[in-house]
Design an enzyme around this catalytic site. Sequence first.
Site, PDB file in Angstrom:
ATOM      1  N   ASP A  12       0.830  -1.200   0.000  1.00 52.33           N
ATOM      2  CA  ASP A  12       0.000   0.000   0.000  1.00 52.33           C
ATOM      3  C   ASP A  12       0.869   1.256   0.000  1.00 52.33           C
ATOM      4  O   ASP A  12       1.978   1.247  -0.541  1.00 52.33           O
ATOM      5  CB  ASP A  12      -0.969  -0.049   1.194  1.00 52.33           C
ATOM      6  CG  ASP A  12      -0.241  -0.280   2.517  1.00 52.33           C
ATOM      7  OD1 ASP A  12       0.913   0.188   2.654  1.00 52.33           O
ATOM      8  OD2 ASP A  12      -0.817  -0.924   3.421  1.00 52.33           O
ATOM      9  N   SER A  13       0.378   2.337   0.599  1.00 54.91           N
ATOM     10  CA  SER A  13       1.119   3.606   0.541  1.00 54.91           C
ATOM     11  C   SER A  13       2.494   3.511   1.196  1.00 54.91           C
ATOM     12  O   SER A  13       3.416   4.228   0.817  1.00 54.91           O
ATOM     13  CB  SER A  13       0.323   4.718   1.217  1.00 54.91           C
ATOM     14  OG  SER A  13      -0.035   4.334   2.533  1.00 54.91           O
ATOM     15  N   ILE A  14       2.628   2.618   2.184  1.00 52.79           N
ATOM     16  CA  ILE A  14       3.924   2.528   2.873  1.00 52.79           C
ATOM     17  C   ILE A  14       4.979   1.953   1.922  1.00 52.79           C
ATOM     18  O   ILE A  14       6.165   2.208   2.045  1.00 52.79           O
ATOM     19  CB  ILE A  14       3.790   1.687   4.168  1.00 52.79           C
ATOM     20  CG1 ILE A  14       2.735   2.341   5.083  1.00 52.79           C
ATOM     21  CG2 ILE A  14       5.116   1.596   4.905  1.00 52.79           C
ATOM     22  CD1 ILE A  14       2.373   1.505   6.307  1.00 52.79           C
TER      23      ILE A  14
END
Lengths: 244, 244
Positions: A12-14
């Site tokens: 995901d965004s991480i």
Amino acid sequence: MGSRAEIVLLGDSITEQSFRDGGWGATLANAYSRKADILVRGYGGYNTKWALFLLHHIFPLGSPKPPIATTIFFGANDAALLGRTSERQHVPIEDYKQNLRKIVLHLKEYSPSMQIVLITPPPVSEEGRQRYAESLYGENAMKLPERTNEVTGQYAKACVEIAKEMSVWYINLWPKMQETDGWQDKFLSDGLHLTPEGNTVVYQEVIKVFNEAGLSADKMPLDFPHHSQIDGKNPEIAFQQQGL
Amino acid sequence: MGSRAEIVLLGDSITEQSFRDGGWGATLANAYSRKADILVRGYGGYNTKWALFLLHHIFPLGSPKPPIATTIFFGANDAALLGRTSERQHVPIEDYKQNLRKIVLHLKEYSPSMQIVLITPPPVSEEGRQRYAESLYGENAMKLPERTNEVTGQYAKACVEIAKEMSVWYINLWPKMQETDGWQDKFLSDGLHLTPEGNTVVYQEVIKVFNEAGLSADKMPLDFPHHSQIDGKNPEIAFQQQGL
């Protein structure tokens, strides 16, 4: 392009943000320079349910040269709470487990030899999330947390269970980060995403697993001769010795 | 791996180090996230003569899917002076030009549609090099510079000439950096390699050329739906709309 080992970062965004300053992806790319290409497949906001739609496109069966390793880093969004501001992203924990199973199964079918590393979501700082929401929305900010550290911890535990069940590598980031005093602000920038220090923790944990899995960058050969081995007058010798 | 546009960074240590903190390569990878993979092919210490040995291995003719762009960033080592401590890396300026011609010709044969960007060496701070040598070797440090800004400027000029002669894009970094007061320490860490600020200059110049060449990241579509377009209850709709 000529042949080169590949390592994929799926998440995901991480994961998507892992090439920002001090990001764990960029640091990996630097460590594997001249040895393996690091390919980011990070999708901000995604949970495991949505990731299933991408799986067959990113990892199409029958690829002639699969990557040597893939990290799978989901759960931070799956663990968003029902009835709160991020409920759209919520995935029930049993579904999260089932989705992780499907992802791992597909990757094993895609390549039986590829190293697979499940990474649990990092801990959540509810105070950090609240401060971040207030910085954006002031008085209109949410009054109740959309994620709690406790619930995210359950997803982390589930992730480890799946890794053990399916015999793949894992990094239990949730407790790991909480071993350090002040992890809330030291490792998290907004209660959820990583600071440069938080990125360093992920990088170090990934490297540790890659080393155990026999993928240590130090032990992989350079693609071409180191410049110190090249004779100024007869450069061809160094290249011929490597069959180039 | 599934299909994805690629951008290759070919060069010496200034390219190899481009995934360190604040590096221009990592920043490019972040900007092209979900759009193109940035592949580093940086070889510390290499000059254009040695790069010729790699060319056919990195860019083998007949590749089914060539990258959309390649940056070529050599000259800092070619410009090392004869009779000084780095003379092993020296390449006469006429040979440097001829080698750049060969590299560009090969890349054009490799892919007529790939955008090619020649980057000149950055300026050299002789004082910075001397301070760096003394920090390493103390009294035993070289007494005479192994590179001068003036000579490196001649290589930069030659690089621009080849770019114009062969109708490819170029970035004239040598004068560009010197437009800023204090460039010696602001942009260069040891008189030769780039500080994070120096990396930012390279990143901005590369992006400017990529935009002109029709490769603006902003105009390239995301690979998969943005999470805000995904309906929590019916996620499949967003994917079906993109034919996934």
